[in-house]
Motif scaffolding. Structure first.
Motif, PDB file in Angstrom:
ATOM      1  N   THR A 135       0.833  -1.202   0.000  1.00  0.00           N
ATOM      2  CA  THR A 135       0.000   0.000   0.000  1.00  0.00           C
ATOM      3  C   THR A 135       0.868   1.251   0.000  1.00  0.00           C
ATOM      4  N   THR A 136       1.897   1.257   0.833  1.00  0.00           N
ATOM      5  CA  THR A 136       2.808   2.400   0.880  1.00  0.00           C
ATOM      6  C   THR A 136       3.499   2.586  -0.458  1.00  0.00           C
ATOM      7  N   THR A 137       3.899   1.490  -1.095  1.00  0.00           N
ATOM      8  CA  THR A 137       4.526   1.566  -2.411  1.00  0.00           C
ATOM      9  C   THR A 137       3.583   2.220  -3.414  1.00  0.00           C
ATOM     10  N   GLY A 138       2.319   1.839  -3.346  1.00  0.00           N
ATOM     11  CA  GLY A 138       1.333   2.456  -4.246  1.00  0.00           C
ATOM     12  C   GLY A 138       1.199   3.946  -4.001  1.00  0.00           C
ATOM     13  N   MET A 139       1.225   4.365  -2.729  1.00  0.00           N
ATOM     14  CA  MET A 139       1.128   5.796  -2.413  1.00  0.00           C
ATOM     15  C   MET A 139       2.351   6.553  -2.926  1.00  0.00           C
ATOM     16  N   VAL A 140       3.525   5.941  -2.810  1.00  0.00           N
ATOM     17  CA  VAL A 140       4.748   6.585  -3.311  1.00  0.00           C
ATOM     18  C   VAL A 140       4.669   6.749  -4.826  1.00  0.00           C
ATOM     19  N   ILE A 141       4.184   5.738  -5.511  1.00  0.00           N
ATOM     20  CA  ILE A 141       4.056   5.816  -6.972  1.00  0.00           C
ATOM     21  C   ILE A 141       3.120   6.958  -7.366  1.00  0.00           C
TER      22      ILE A 141
END
Length: 139
Positions: free
Chosen positions: A39-45
């Motif tokens: 989820t955090t990776t998606g937010m960073v993207i």
């Protein structure tokens, strides 16, 4: 104001899809820490693709007045997501997500205490309706 309501509607749609996608990932075997990482990776993207290109060089100066609370907000949302994902291991999706919406009550109290926001009768009624909605959704 109308534009703000459009964004709010998109927020609700996005959070609904986030919840569904998170539960699907968990059903397929993602552990709570892995789900939180993804989820955090998606937010960073999203941040890199949408928001960073809009910044100009003058806006890149860092100021502790917003840096610390901004990072704290990220820590709290990360913890909140992790706790929600852990709850989904034992609580049905249809109960956990609506109940997690009670965070708004805590936010209202904090806004009154620390931001000196005013509470009106109509807002109290709205909060009461929110609580009733969660109650009925969790049954």
């Amino acid at each position: 104001m109308k534009n703000g309501w459009t964004f709010l509607a998109l927020n609700i749609l996005s959070y609904g899809l986030w919840g569904l996608a998170a539960k699907i990932a968990q059903n397929k075997g993602a552990s709570s820490p892995m789900l939180s990482t993804l989820t955090t990776t998606g937010m960073v993207i999203v941040t890199l693709l949408i928001f960073v290109p809009q910044l100009n060089v003058a806006q890149l100066g860092l100021d502790k007045s917003y840096l610390v609370p901004g990072i704290a907000a990220g820590v709290f949302v990360g913890l909140g997501n992790l706790f929600l994902y852990k709850s989904l291991e034992t609580i049905p999706f249809s109960i956990a997500y609506p109940t997690s919406g009670l965070y708004i009550l805590f936010t209202v109290v904090l806004a009154i205490l620390f931001l000196k926001e005013q509470i009106t009768v109509s807002r109290c009624i709205g909060i009461g309706c929110s609580m009733l909605a969660v109650f009925f959704l969790s049954k």
